[in-house]
Design a protein around this motif. Structure first.
Motif, PDB file in Angstrom:
ATOM      1  N   VAL A   1       3.976  -0.894   3.769  1.00 22.70           N
ATOM      2  CA  VAL A   1       3.259   0.367   3.574  1.00 22.70           C
ATOM      3  C   VAL A   1       4.315   1.433   3.301  1.00 22.70           C
ATOM      4  O   VAL A   1       5.327   1.509   4.012  1.00 22.70           O
TER       5      VAL A   1
ATOM      6  N   ALA B   1       0.541   5.503   0.224  1.00 22.56           N
ATOM      7  CA  ALA B   1      -0.315   6.667   0.469  1.00 22.56           C
ATOM      8  C   ALA B   1       0.506   7.918   0.205  1.00 22.56           C
ATOM      9  O   ALA B   1       1.590   8.093   0.782  1.00 22.56           O
TER      10      ALA B   1
ATOM     11  N   LEU C   1      -4.730   3.356   8.136  1.00 25.14           N
ATOM     12  CA  LEU C   1      -4.116   2.639   7.012  1.00 25.14           C
ATOM     13  C   LEU C   1      -3.187   1.534   7.516  1.00 25.14           C
ATOM     14  O   LEU C   1      -3.148   0.433   6.953  1.00 25.14           O
TER      15      LEU C   1
ATOM     16  N   SER D   1      -8.821   5.664   4.269  1.00 22.01           N
ATOM     17  CA  SER D   1      -8.551   4.353   4.859  1.00 22.01           C
ATOM     18  C   SER D   1      -9.642   3.342   4.502  1.00 22.01           C
ATOM     19  O   SER D   1      -9.366   2.153   4.324  1.00 22.01           O
TER      20      SER D   1
ATOM     21  N   ASN E   1      -5.662   9.064   9.915  1.00 20.62           N
ATOM     22  CA  ASN E   1      -5.786   8.303   8.671  1.00 20.62           C
ATOM     23  C   ASN E   1      -4.591   7.377   8.468  1.00 20.62           C
ATOM     24  O   ASN E   1      -4.743   6.240   8.008  1.00 20.62           O
TER      25      ASN E   1
ATOM     26  N   LEU F   1       0.850  -1.188   0.000  1.00 19.40           N
ATOM     27  CA  LEU F   1       0.000   0.000   0.000  1.00 19.40           C
ATOM     28  C   LEU F   1       0.879   1.230   0.000  1.00 19.40           C
ATOM     29  O   LEU F   1       1.844   1.310   0.761  1.00 19.40           O
TER      30      LEU F   1
ATOM     31  N   THR G   1      -5.264  -1.396   8.661  1.00 20.47           N
ATOM     32  CA  THR G   1      -5.744  -2.147   7.507  1.00 20.47           C
ATOM     33  C   THR G   1      -4.624  -3.004   6.939  1.00 20.47           C
ATOM     34  O   THR G   1      -4.831  -4.182   6.601  1.00 20.47           O
ATOM     35  N   ALA G   2      -3.432  -2.434   6.834  1.00 22.35           N
ATOM     36  CA  ALA G   2      -2.284  -3.176   6.307  1.00 22.35           C
ATOM     37  C   ALA G   2      -1.971  -4.385   7.172  1.00 22.35           C
ATOM     38  O   ALA G   2      -1.665  -5.476   6.668  1.00 22.35           O
TER      39      ALA G   2
ATOM     40  N   ALA H   1      -9.012   2.392   0.797  1.00 22.63           N
ATOM     41  CA  ALA H   1      -7.860   1.488   0.716  1.00 22.63           C
ATOM     42  C   ALA H   1      -8.234   0.089   1.171  1.00 22.63           C
ATOM     43  O   ALA H   1      -7.829  -0.907   0.540  1.00 22.63           O
TER      44      ALA H   1
END
Length: 267
Positions: free
Chosen positions: A147, A123, A135, A250, A131, A121, A138-139, A253
């Motif tokens: 990331v 960003a 993220l 987020s 945020n 990912l 989520t990763a 993603a």
């Protein structure tokens, strides 16, 4: 064990500076983390603890010492009064534990892939620490390989990133670099670039993410810069059915990442 009861103590003031000032974190190479879970995760992630502070009557010092002993680290442990702890703590529910920790380098060369088919990912220039933390969560949930933050606007050890990421910063490979540097790195590693964008896009679920892939998201306000859009393998979009044309970064993603994981049979 050393005991500190004054909020005017020099070391306590240093902790407060590290907590509140990114300049101090960069200057010293140290940052502050709070809580038993975060301590466990940063030890698991290979971080070196400089000093541990335990609040008298709040912290489970025995459990903390047991955790440290299993990591083979020997940081100084200092007991502090409840008043001092409340002065130091960024959050209310951190179990009376505050750690001063050595930061890591987060350059692109530090990233290592466990196989030849990474999913990462990226960003670009996220401004809100919350945020970034989301993220990272989520990763971690998707077990991504890395990331990468392009053109970062805040340092990774901002306490709001650590808090909102519930410690996922410590167990996820994270790098920061300029957009140009990242694009060169992606090309060197043969990684496809899928940019979340409104223009020249196809529905996100129609793309094949089974080859080495980078999912790239921008800010909600301005999206991705032209440099990303021009380098994109394919722009992708999440179809909107309401009145707005975007979601929280987020959330967006997460939707795309788990579609990629579905295609990969949740490797």
């Amino acid at each position: 064990m050393k005991y500190i009861s004054s909020t005017q103590n020099k070391l306590i003031k240093e902790v407060l500076l590290l907590r509140d000032k990114s300049r101090q974190r960069r200057k010293t190479g140290l940052f502050v983390s709070e809580g038993h879970r975060e301590l466990e995760l940063l030890l698991k992630g290979g971080y070196k603890v400089h000093t541990l502070f335990a609040a008298k009557g709040i912290a489970n010092i025995e459990a903390m010492e047991d955790l440290i002993s299993r990591s083979e680290q020997k940081p100084e442990i200092i007991e502090v009064s409840e008043e001092v702890y409340k002065k130091m703590a960024y959050r209310e529910t951190t179990e009376g534990i505050i750690a001063m920790v050595h930061s890591k380098t987060h350059d692109l060369d530090s990233i290592r892939f466990s196989d030849k088919n990474p999913l990462i990912l990226i960003a670009e220039a996220p401004e809100k620490p919350g945020n970034i933390g989301a993220l990272l969560r989520t990763a971690d949930a998707a077990n991504l390989d890395a990331v990468i933050i392009a053109n970062p606007k805040t340092d990774l050890y901002n306490p709001n990133i650590i808090r909102s990421g519930v410690g996922c910063l410590f167990t996820t490979q994270v790098a920061t670099a300029s957009t140009t540097e990242i694009l060169e790195w992606l090309e060197q590693h043969g990684i496809n670039v899928y940019c979340a964008a409104l223009t020249a896009s196809v529905n996100y679920h129609t793309v094949d993410y089974c080859a080495p892939s980078a999912i790239v998201v921008g800010t909600e306000a301005t999206g991705l810069t032209d440099e990303w859009l021009q380098a994109s393998t394919q722009n992708i979009i999440i179809p909107m059915q309401g009145e707005i044309d975007s979601m929280n970064v987020s959330v967006s993603a997460a939707i795309i990442i788990f579609e990629a994981k579905r295609q990969r049979n949740f490797e």
